[in-house]
Design a protein around this motif. Structure first.
Motif, PDB file in Angstrom:
ATOM      1  N   ALA A  53       0.933  -1.146  -0.218  1.00 27.85           N
ATOM      2  CA  ALA A  53       0.151   0.031   0.187  1.00 27.85           C
ATOM      3  C   ALA A  53       0.845   1.153   0.065  1.00 27.85           C
ATOM      4  O   ALA A  53       1.470   1.390   0.986  1.00 27.85           O
ATOM      5  CB  ALA A  53      -0.973   0.005   1.045  1.00 27.85           C
ATOM      6  N   GLN A  56      -2.269   4.776   0.764  1.00 27.92           N
ATOM      7  CA  GLN A  56      -3.048   4.955   2.002  1.00 27.92           C
ATOM      8  C   GLN A  56      -2.563   4.330   3.254  1.00 27.92           C
ATOM      9  O   GLN A  56      -1.865   3.339   3.071  1.00 27.92           O
ATOM     10  CB  GLN A  56      -4.478   4.438   1.623  1.00 27.92           C
ATOM     11  CG  GLN A  56      -5.156   5.178   0.465  1.00 27.92           C
ATOM     12  CD  GLN A  56      -5.595   6.875   0.972  1.00 27.92           C
ATOM     13  OE1 GLN A  56      -5.469   7.100   2.050  1.00 27.92           O
ATOM     14  NE2 GLN A  56      -6.201   7.484   0.152  1.00 27.92           N
ATOM     15  N   SER A  57      -3.170   4.382   4.219  1.00 27.29           N
ATOM     16  CA  SER A  57      -2.728   3.855   5.621  1.00 27.29           C
ATOM     17  C   SER A  57      -3.715   2.489   5.716  1.00 27.29           C
ATOM     18  O   SER A  57      -4.592   2.329   5.087  1.00 27.29           O
ATOM     19  CB  SER A  57      -3.034   4.571   6.889  1.00 27.29           C
ATOM     20  OG  SER A  57      -4.560   4.949   7.020  1.00 27.29           O
ATOM     21  N   PHE A  58      -3.060   1.591   6.915  1.00 25.38           N
ATOM     22  CA  PHE A  58      -3.696   0.308   7.168  1.00 25.38           C
ATOM     23  C   PHE A  58      -5.329   0.492   7.585  1.00 25.38           C
ATOM     24  O   PHE A  58      -6.299   0.051   7.256  1.00 25.38           O
ATOM     25  CB  PHE A  58      -3.108  -0.458   8.106  1.00 25.38           C
ATOM     26  CG  PHE A  58      -3.718  -1.790   8.543  1.00 25.38           C
ATOM     27  CD1 PHE A  58      -3.500  -2.832   7.960  1.00 25.38           C
ATOM     28  CD2 PHE A  58      -4.421  -1.514   9.674  1.00 25.38           C
ATOM     29  CE1 PHE A  58      -4.352  -3.712   8.211  1.00 25.38           C
ATOM     30  CE2 PHE A  58      -5.103  -2.731  10.337  1.00 25.38           C
ATOM     31  CZ  PHE A  58      -5.062  -4.051   9.473  1.00 25.38           C
ATOM     32  N   ASN A  59      -5.337   1.757   8.526  1.00 29.29           N
ATOM     33  CA  ASN A  59      -6.504   2.093   8.924  1.00 29.29           C
ATOM     34  C   ASN A  59      -7.756   2.542   7.882  1.00 29.29           C
ATOM     35  O   ASN A  59      -8.762   2.236   8.101  1.00 29.29           O
ATOM     36  CB  ASN A  59      -6.258   3.062   9.868  1.00 29.29           C
ATOM     37  CG  ASN A  59      -5.924   2.850  11.095  1.00 29.29           C
ATOM     38  OD1 ASN A  59      -5.742   1.542  11.644  1.00 29.29           O
ATOM     39  ND2 ASN A  59      -5.304   3.845  11.958  1.00 29.29           N
ATOM     40  N   TYR A  61      -7.730   1.347   4.759  1.00 29.30           N
ATOM     41  CA  TYR A  61      -8.331  -0.031   4.140  1.00 29.30           C
ATOM     42  C   TYR A  61      -9.056  -0.637   5.120  1.00 29.30           C
ATOM     43  O   TYR A  61     -10.149  -1.620   4.734  1.00 29.30           O
ATOM     44  CB  TYR A  61      -7.049  -0.706   3.382  1.00 29.30           C
ATOM     45  CG  TYR A  61      -6.414  -0.085   2.579  1.00 29.30           C
ATOM     46  CD1 TYR A  61      -6.685  -0.097   1.299  1.00 29.30           C
ATOM     47  CD2 TYR A  61      -5.079   0.310   2.767  1.00 29.30           C
ATOM     48  CE1 TYR A  61      -5.970   0.484   0.036  1.00 29.30           C
ATOM     49  CE2 TYR A  61      -4.338   1.142   1.722  1.00 29.30           C
ATOM     50  CZ  TYR A  61      -4.798   1.259   0.477  1.00 29.30           C
ATOM     51  OH  TYR A  61      -4.053   1.922  -0.548  1.00 29.30           O
ATOM     52  N   LYS A  76      -4.576 -10.196   9.406  1.00 28.20           N
ATOM     53  CA  LYS A  76      -2.915  -9.954   9.840  1.00 28.20           C
ATOM     54  C   LYS A  76      -2.662 -10.920  11.067  1.00 28.20           C
ATOM     55  O   LYS A  76      -1.524 -11.379  11.011  1.00 28.20           O
ATOM     56  CB  LYS A  76      -2.640  -8.369  10.091  1.00 28.20           C
ATOM     57  CG  LYS A  76      -2.729  -7.616   9.155  1.00 28.20           C
ATOM     58  CD  LYS A  76      -2.364  -6.362   9.324  1.00 28.20           C
ATOM     59  CE  LYS A  76      -0.885  -5.936   9.843  1.00 28.20           C
ATOM     60  NZ  LYS A  76      -0.422  -4.647  10.572  1.00 28.20           N
ATOM     61  N   PHE A  83       0.985  -6.880   5.228  1.00 30.99           N
ATOM     62  CA  PHE A  83       0.609  -5.547   5.013  1.00 30.99           C
ATOM     63  C   PHE A  83       1.807  -4.630   4.908  1.00 30.99           C
ATOM     64  O   PHE A  83       2.390  -4.450   5.835  1.00 30.99           O
ATOM     65  CB  PHE A  83      -0.526  -4.775   5.765  1.00 30.99           C
ATOM     66  CG  PHE A  83      -1.212  -3.761   5.245  1.00 30.99           C
ATOM     67  CD1 PHE A  83      -1.787  -3.680   4.349  1.00 30.99           C
ATOM     68  CD2 PHE A  83      -0.578  -2.341   5.624  1.00 30.99           C
ATOM     69  CE1 PHE A  83      -2.996  -2.417   3.869  1.00 30.99           C
ATOM     70  CE2 PHE A  83      -1.107  -1.113   4.977  1.00 30.99           C
ATOM     71  CZ  PHE A  83      -2.279  -1.110   4.372  1.00 30.99           C
ATOM     72  N   GLU A  85       2.755  -0.986   4.810  1.00 31.90           N
ATOM     73  CA  GLU A  85       2.414   0.421   4.725  1.00 31.90           C
ATOM     74  C   GLU A  85       3.695   1.349   4.191  1.00 31.90           C
ATOM     75  O   GLU A  85       4.444   1.806   5.197  1.00 31.90           O
ATOM     76  CB  GLU A  85       1.693   0.655   6.006  1.00 31.90           C
ATOM     77  CG  GLU A  85       1.038   1.991   6.149  1.00 31.90           C
ATOM     78  CD  GLU A  85       0.455   2.174   7.369  1.00 31.90           C
ATOM     79  OE1 GLU A  85      -0.331   3.278   7.898  1.00 31.90           O
ATOM     80  OE2 GLU A  85       0.214   1.317   8.246  1.00 31.90           O
ATOM     81  N   LYS A  88       4.301   4.665   6.195  1.00 35.45           N
ATOM     82  CA  LYS A  88       5.122   4.762   7.278  1.00 35.45           C
ATOM     83  C   LYS A  88       6.708   4.251   6.856  1.00 35.45           C
ATOM     84  O   LYS A  88       7.603   4.599   7.693  1.00 35.45           O
ATOM     85  CB  LYS A  88       4.788   3.520   8.318  1.00 35.45           C
ATOM     86  CG  LYS A  88       3.437   3.794   9.064  1.00 35.45           C
ATOM     87  CD  LYS A  88       3.162   3.019   9.985  1.00 35.45           C
ATOM     88  CE  LYS A  88       2.070   3.272  10.950  1.00 35.45           C
ATOM     89  NZ  LYS A  88       1.470   2.519  11.870  1.00 35.45           N
ATOM     90  N   GLU A  89       6.868   3.399   6.137  1.00 35.81           N
ATOM     91  CA  GLU A  89       8.136   2.958   5.397  1.00 35.81           C
ATOM     92  C   GLU A  89       8.897   4.096   5.078  1.00 35.81           C
ATOM     93  O   GLU A  89      10.136   4.185   5.267  1.00 35.81           O
ATOM     94  CB  GLU A  89       7.977   1.749   4.528  1.00 35.81           C
ATOM     95  CG  GLU A  89       7.225   0.507   5.174  1.00 35.81           C
ATOM     96  CD  GLU A  89       8.255  -0.368   6.176  1.00 35.81           C
ATOM     97  OE1 GLU A  89       9.652  -0.175   6.196  1.00 35.81           O
ATOM     98  OE2 GLU A  89       7.701  -1.074   6.998  1.00 35.81           O
TER      99      GLU A  89
END
Length: 274
Positions: A53, A56-59, A61, A76, A83, A85, A88-89
């Motif tokens: 991704a 967008q963030s995990f939240n 999706y 997860k 996932f 993200e 963040k990375e």
């Protein structure tokens, strides 16, 4: 998960086609709803999903998947969903902390000329290692989702490097592991516009991925403009290689997105192309 779209594609959770490279694209519209559809479809089918991704963030999706009847958090925890993200990375690379070395997966942010080798190595190694617990829900065929690949253009990654990345992912996931690859790309400008000699543009990326894929879904606005009851149209194209060359079949459907799904209407046009 949209049952009408499943009917159009002749698929459902208990009979997902394997070995396909699916390309999602949009122009003057938003194809994100298709990402959420396929994510929920593959998880309900028991597939092992690797989600890269980038926008967008995990939240984000997770909230939408919840409305479609799928819990990404549970997936997860069970090892069915891996996932990555990208937001963040990326921060760990662009704003490194003293106690952290930064993400090697996003090495291209440090040096775009290095290409996407590190990202592919992450995908390839986690896919071949199983990526999670060997519980019953994690034993399905592997699926790689990328949302969205074209954002890397603005980060200095070349179209050639992205096409190489998709080629190696297709060879690993579709051919070697008999799984599926699904990527989203976005196109700017009008369809009839030329690329103005820019070899690194989204149009060249779309053309290259279209050549590689076996199924494409292209979302765009209505030719007649805004309509309250119809949000746009989706051109679905199936591509199959036969002894005498590649055969394509296209159908166009109109759609409307709802809070918990989408409606697809009878095709406006259809054609078969040799």
């Amino acid at each position: 998960m949209f049952t009408e779209l499943n009917s159009i594609l002749n698929t459902k959770p208990d009979s997902v086609t394997q070995g396909e490279f699916i390309l999602l694209s949009d122009r003057r519209s938003d194809a994100s709803f298709l990402i959420h559809h396929f994510l929920s479809l593959y998880l309900k089918a028991g597939c092992r999903v690797w989600f890269v991704a980038l926008v967008q963030s995990f939240n984000h999706y997770s909230g939408i998947s919840q409305r479609l009847g799928v819990s990404l958090s549970q997936a997860k925890e069970k090892g069915q969903l891996v996932f990555l993200e990208g937001l963040k990375e990326s921060l760990s690379v662009l704003i490194p902390q003293e106690t952290e070395a930064g993400s090697e997966v996003m090495d291209f942010l440090r040096d775009p000329a290095a290409g996407l080798k590190s990202l592919y190595q992450f995908v390839g190694s986690s896919l071949t290692s199983g990526g999670g617990d060997d519980d019953e829900e994690g034993r399905g065929s592997p699926v790689l989702l990328v949302d969205d690949l074209s954002v890397l253009l603005s980060l200095g990654v070349s179209v050639g490097d992205m096409l190489d990345f998709s080629h190696y992912c297709r060879a690993t996931v579709c051919s070697q592991l008999q799984g599926n690859v699904l990527m989203l790309v976005r196109c700017d400008g009008e369809e009839e516009e030329e690329d103005d000699g820019d070899d690194e543009g989204s149009e060249r990326l779309l053309k290259g991925l279209t050549h590689q894929c076996s199924l494409s879904l292209h979302v765009q606005g209505l030719p007649t403009g805004y309509c309250r009851d119809i949000h746009g149209q989706v051109e679905v194209c199936w591509r199959r290689r036969r002894g005498d060359g590649q055969h394509s079949q296209k159908k166009v459907f109109q759609y409307k997105v709802h809070d918990k799904g989408a409606s697809f209407f009878a095709p406006g046009t259809s054609s078969a192309v040799l």
